[in-house]
Design an enzyme around this catalytic site. Structure first.
Site, mmCIF file in Angstrom:
data_model
loop_
_atom_site.group_PDB
_atom_site.id
_atom_site.type_symbol
_atom_site.label_atom_id
_atom_site.label_comp_id
_atom_site.label_asym_id
_atom_site.label_seq_id
_atom_site.Cartn_x
_atom_site.Cartn_y
_atom_site.Cartn_z
ATOM 1 N N GLY A 175 0.825 -1.194 0.000
ATOM 2 C CA GLY A 175 0.000 0.000 0.000
ATOM 3 C C GLY A 175 0.860 1.243 0.000
ATOM 4 O O GLY A 175 2.048 1.187 -0.340
ATOM 5 N N ASP A 209 -9.047 -1.293 0.792
ATOM 6 C CA ASP A 209 -9.680 0.027 0.920
ATOM 7 C C ASP A 209 -9.908 0.707 -0.435
ATOM 8 O O ASP A 209 -10.690 1.649 -0.520
ATOM 9 C CB ASP A 209 -8.821 0.960 1.777
ATOM 10 C CG ASP A 209 -8.485 0.351 3.128
ATOM 11 O OD1 ASP A 209 -9.359 -0.330 3.682
ATOM 12 O OD2 ASP A 209 -7.351 0.543 3.594
ATOM 13 N N MET A 219 -14.409 -1.467 7.155
ATOM 14 C CA MET A 219 -13.091 -0.821 7.053
ATOM 15 C C MET A 219 -13.080 0.196 5.909
ATOM 16 O O MET A 219 -14.125 0.554 5.369
ATOM 17 C CB MET A 219 -12.015 -1.878 6.853
ATOM 18 C CG MET A 219 -11.667 -2.622 8.131
ATOM 19 S SD MET A 219 -10.305 -3.765 7.832
ATOM 20 C CE MET A 219 -9.811 -4.137 9.516
ATOM 21 N N ARG A 230 -28.361 -2.453 17.432
ATOM 22 C CA ARG A 230 -27.176 -3.289 17.685
ATOM 23 C C ARG A 230 -26.086 -2.919 16.696
ATOM 24 O O ARG A 230 -26.374 -2.465 15.579
ATOM 25 C CB ARG A 230 -27.510 -4.782 17.490
ATOM 26 C CG ARG A 230 -28.495 -5.345 18.476
ATOM 27 C CD ARG A 230 -27.873 -5.513 19.862
ATOM 28 N NE ARG A 230 -28.782 -6.221 20.767
ATOM 29 C CZ ARG A 230 -29.724 -5.639 21.505
ATOM 30 N NH1 ARG A 230 -29.899 -4.311 21.422
ATOM 31 N NH2 ARG A 230 -30.507 -6.351 22.293
ATOM 32 N N GLN A 251 -12.916 -8.932 6.878
ATOM 33 C CA GLN A 251 -12.936 -8.381 5.505
ATOM 34 C C GLN A 251 -11.637 -8.633 4.755
ATOM 35 O O GLN A 251 -11.575 -8.518 3.543
ATOM 36 C CB GLN A 251 -13.177 -6.860 5.561
ATOM 37 C CG GLN A 251 -14.564 -6.493 6.015
ATOM 38 C CD GLN A 251 -14.628 -5.068 6.582
ATOM 39 O OE1 GLN A 251 -15.078 -4.159 5.910
ATOM 40 N NE2 GLN A 251 -14.192 -4.882 7.813
ATOM 41 N N ARG A 252 -10.570 -8.912 5.477
ATOM 42 C CA ARG A 252 -9.272 -9.088 4.811
ATOM 43 C C ARG A 252 -8.972 -10.551 4.488
ATOM 44 O O ARG A 252 -8.044 -10.841 3.727
ATOM 45 C CB ARG A 252 -8.158 -8.521 5.694
ATOM 46 C CG ARG A 252 -8.217 -7.030 5.880
ATOM 47 C CD ARG A 252 -6.889 -6.375 5.651
ATOM 48 N NE ARG A 252 -5.840 -6.850 6.500
ATOM 49 C CZ ARG A 252 -5.271 -6.145 7.481
ATOM 50 N NH1 ARG A 252 -5.679 -4.906 7.733
ATOM 51 N NH2 ARG A 252 -4.294 -6.642 8.183
HETATM 52 O O1 F6P Z 1 -5.595 -0.831 4.892
HETATM 53 C C1 F6P Z 1 -6.270 -1.998 5.178
HETATM 54 C C2 F6P Z 1 -6.878 -1.952 6.533
HETATM 55 O O2 F6P Z 1 -7.586 -3.156 6.750
HETATM 56 C C3 F6P Z 1 -7.777 -0.736 6.802
HETATM 57 O O3 F6P Z 1 -9.043 -0.884 6.234
HETATM 58 C C4 F6P Z 1 -7.775 -0.684 8.305
HETATM 59 O O4 F6P Z 1 -8.013 0.620 8.777
HETATM 60 C C5 F6P Z 1 -6.396 -1.125 8.638
HETATM 61 O O5 F6P Z 1 -5.889 -1.849 7.543
HETATM 62 C C6 F6P Z 1 -6.329 -1.992 9.868
HETATM 63 O O6 F6P Z 1 -4.998 -2.202 10.157
HETATM 64 P P1 F6P Z 1 -4.492 -3.247 11.225
HETATM 65 O O7 F6P Z 1 -4.492 -4.593 10.547
HETATM 66 O O8 F6P Z 1 -3.130 -2.786 11.554
HETATM 67 O O9 F6P Z 1 -5.432 -3.221 12.356
#
Ligand code: F6P
Length: 364
Positions: free
Chosen positions: A116, A142, A184, A278, A286-287
């Protein structure tokens, strides 16, 4: 003496579905088609700075079966800056010179950095201060990297977040509740807009549009008046009320992550309206997961284009997508840019507004 062209590849920053597909494309073309030596640096630059050094000397067998895998087989870190390397006693020291020595020892003539904005900044500095030839490949769920219209990982994350909205609909309706979903996206609303629009949310709150409570609460109350006894609110982690602060959490160890706005929005809705509310925070779910077909294809195309940039000596460039074509942008230019937010005249925002989705900036 080894006369094969040797390049290194690394993944840096937070992971995104599709990283392995990029690595696979680079290794398959580089090693198998072009006869290069491709060295995968483990855990960004951290593995290179250990003794013994940790890296993978790729052959094509090592990338078999990784196309569909989330994460990265090389490992990654958010704290991998060799210019400010953290020592055991908590101090920082500049080990960028060592990175260069070790890459030289391995015969590396250039680096493909998949990362990134943070990784691109570090690698550009290695290029500027030490003359390391670099080609960048942008990654992030993102979708906020300037110069490219899309990054791999976004489609997968957006699909997952949309499914979460779908699932919340069922339980929201059953219990007649307001369901707030925090997604995110850092300081951009791409993920919130995609999942909110794709999932049929009633309210979408994004960093680009500071919101006011009145239009949001008004929207929820109007739905009740029209006998819609449930509502879905999608909130980007970087969203904030007009004049209010962007909320952050402090992680164990002291680093900061955006987040907390979902709980805040849910609490305020409940307090100000009395509606049962809630909050769900999707977080790192999400990752993870297998990349969507779209992301597998995009990541493979980006890996291939990175190899083409190396092959033609176009160092100092980052792969970029424009009008669905693989192009590149200057890394030096990239560093002068801020994150790519949604333009206020974005077609998706206009579409959402046209079907009654509230962004919290409406005049009643
Ligand atoms: O940039 C990807 C991301 O998942 C963002 O959406 C989020 O703010 C950040 O990384 C979270 O980072 P970390 O894994 O350090 O908590």
């Amino acid at each position: 003496m080894n006369t094969r062209k040797t390049i290194a590849v690394m993944t840096g920053g937070g992971d995104a579905p599709g990283l392995n597909a990029v690595i696979r494309a680079i290794v398959k073309q580089g090693v198998t088609q072009l006869g290069w030596r491709v060295i995968g640096l483990e855990d960004s630059f951290d593995g290179l700075l250990e003794s013994p050094m940790r890296f993978i000397d790729f052959d094509r067998d090592q990338v078999r079966g990784i196309l569909t895998m989330g994460g990265t087989i090389l490992g990654t870190t958010n704290h991998g800056d060799p210019f400010t390397f953290k020592t055991a006693d908590g101090k920082t020291t500049d080990r960028s010179g060592e990175v260069m020595e070790r890459l030289k020892l391995l015969g590396v003539e250039g680096l493909i950095a998949i990362g990134g904005d943070g990784s691109m900044a570090i690698c550009s500095r290695l290029m500027r201060d030490h003359g390391l030839p670099v080609v960048g490949v942008p990654k992030t769920i993102d979708n906020d990297i300037p110069g490219t219209e899309i990054t791999f990982g976004f489609d997968t994350a957006a699909a997952f977040a949309t499914e979460a909205v779908d699932r919340l609909h069922a339980t929201a309706e059953a219990h007649e509740r307001v369901m707030v979903l925090e997604v995110m996206g850092r300081h951009a609303g791409h993920l919130a807009l995609a999942s909110g629009l794709g999932g049929g949310a009633d309210v979408i709150l994004i960093p680009e549009i500071p919101f006011r409570w009145e239009p949001v609460l008004g929207k929820l109350m109007r739905r009740r008046a029209h006998k819609r006894h449930f509502s879905i609110v999608v909130v980007a982690e970087g969203a904030s009320p007009h004049g209010g602060a962007i909320l952050q959490r402090i992680n164990p160890g002291g680093s900061r992550s955006l987040g907390g706005i979902g709980e805040h929005v849910a609490d305020e809705i409940a307090r100000r309206t009395g509606l049962e509310t809630r909050c769900t925070v999707l977080g790192h779910l999400q990752r993870g997961g297998t990349p969507t077909p779209h992301d597998r294809v995009l990541a493979s195309r980006m890996g291939h284009h990175a190899v083409e940039l190396v092959r033609t000596g176009a160092w100092g460039q980052m792969v970029a997508v424009r009008q669905n074509r693989m192009e590149s942008v200057d890394l030096a230019w990239l560093l002068t840019q801020t994150s790519r937010q949604l333009p206020l005249d974005d077609d998706g925002i206009a579409t959402a507004r046209s079907i009654g989705i509230c962004f919290g900036d409406e005049t009643e």
